[in-house]
Design an enzyme around this catalytic site. Structure first.
Site, short mmCIF file in Angstrom:
data_model
loop_
_atom_site.label_atom_id
_atom_site.label_comp_id
_atom_site.label_asym_id
_atom_site.label_seq_id
_atom_site.Cartn_x
_atom_site.Cartn_y
_atom_site.Cartn_z
N ASP A 1 -0.21 -0.12 12.84
CA ASP A 1 -1.05 0.53 13.85
C ASP A 1 -1.66 -0.51 14.79
OD1 ASP A 1 -0.55 2.91 12.50
OD2 ASP A 1 -2.39 2.79 11.32
N ARG B 1 0.84 -1.19 0.00
CA ARG B 1 0.00 0.00 0.00
C ARG B 1 0.88 1.24 0.00
NH1 ARG B 1 2.67 1.16 3.69
NH2 ARG B 1 2.32 1.12 5.91
#
Length: 356
Positions: free
Chosen positions: A298, A130
């Site tokens: 995250d 990504r």
């Protein structure tokens, strides 16, 4: 008796709505983007956001690195444990972000700027990679005046753990310093994430200003390399980098912990002073189960912090981080699975311990 963790975790970052789409390498080339990178949008990138909406099957997903982390941590913590600060516009995208936070039980304390739209992040998926391009908009207008107001600072005072993304160094370094010093003076735990190579490259002064107060620093292998280069280290070995960062001067006598993930490879954890370096293996996820890797880092921090806040040993914190990251990479975008998340430590799970 269970530990009272209500309001114990406060986080700061840039709340952004992700505009995510699966694209081809040609679109990356057109905008001069790398397959796995995080950058701030320049003027030449601005048409990209509408292109994803108009020409690709784009999805709108809740984003913002630390907000993603706090959503995940709250899912593993007792109700009301986490509070997130950041700036949004007065628009539909802000409501989308709040709805995602509400779903996870995360309380938001947004500064609302009615004059600027909520920030967005173009998320280009190629295979399992990504590329992220952030247009901060309202997020970059966050002001220390917001958190320093008595009705908001009380959330900071009530907390015992703090997490701030490196992205926030470009927005409100004054907030970072104030929260970091408050944590230090109160014997609380202050944590940060390098977040992206450009943070080490362009905002090193702001990051190093906070470093003496950082009890736990997170990052990935690319961010570790960028930080080592910016600091003038004469090594590219991630274990040595982690130990040298852990040994940087600290404001107190608590050894700093540095945690560098390396995707599906391993996670390196270094403890400052006489502490050791630990290398934790990662249980691989079958390729056909992977949605994309967005939000995995995250989620790792979310799992780690949730268990750290509950007083679990380091090995359990790391394994919880790996486990929660594995749940997220099975989704599309930085989403957590529906339903209750229940992590169970593996008996005998342990790292390799090295002297560096």
């Amino acid at each position: 008796m269970a530990q009272d963790l209500r309001g114990a975790l406060v986080g700061f970052c840039n709340p952004l709505l992700d505009i995510s789409a699966v694209v081809g390498e040609d679109l990356l080339a057109e905008y001069k983007l790398n397959a796995n990178d995080q950058i701030m949008a320049s003027p030449e990138h601005l048409p990209l956001f509408q292109t994803l909406i108009d020409k690709y099957d784009a999805q709108f997903l809740p984003g913002g690195s630390a907000q993603n982390t706090l959503r995940g941590a709250q899912l593993l913590l007792p109700p009301g444990a986490a509070v997130f600060f950041g700036a949004v516009g007065q628009d539909e995208n802000a409501q989308r972000l709040k709805a995602a936070a509400d779903k996870a039980g995360l309380r938001t304390n947004y500064m609302v700027n009615p004059d600027v739209p909520t920030g967005t992040c173009a998320l280009l998926i190629t295979g399992h990679n990504r590329s992220m391009v952030a247009d901060l908009k309202a997020a970059e207008t966050y002001s220390f005046a917001h958190v320093s107001a008595p009705e908001n600072w009380k959330d900071v005072e009530a907390a015992r753990f703090y997490y701030i993304s490196g992205f926030f160094t470009a927005v409100s370094p004054e907030t970072i310093q104030a929260v970091a010093k408050h944590a230090h003076e109160g014997g609380k735990t202050f944590t940060m994430n390098v977040s992206a190579p450009f943070v080490a490259e362009f905002f090193l002064e702001k990051l190093t200003a906070a470093m003496p107060y950082i009890n736990i620093l997170f990052g990935n292998e690319n961010e570790a390399a960028a930080l080592a280069k910016a600091l003038g280290f004469d090594t590219t070995d991630i274990k040595q980098i982690a130990k040298r960062v852990a040994d940087l001067p600290a404001a107190g006598d608590r050894p700093r912990l540095v945690v560098f993930t390396q995707g599906a490879s391993s996670t390196v954890v270094a403890t400052g002073g006489a502490g050791e370096v630990r290398v934790y293996g990662v249980t691989p996820i079958p390729s056909d189960e992977i949605g994309d890797t967005n939000g995995a880092g995250d989620a790792f921090v979310a799992g780690f912090l949730a268990k750290h806040m509950q007083g679990e040993p380091l090995d359990v914190c790391v394994e919880a981080g790996h486990w929660l990251a594995g749940q997220v990479v099975r989704q599309i975008g930085p989403n957590y699975p529906d339903g209750e998340l229940a992590f169970a430590p593996t008996p005998g799970y342990a790292p390799a311990v090295e002297t560096v």
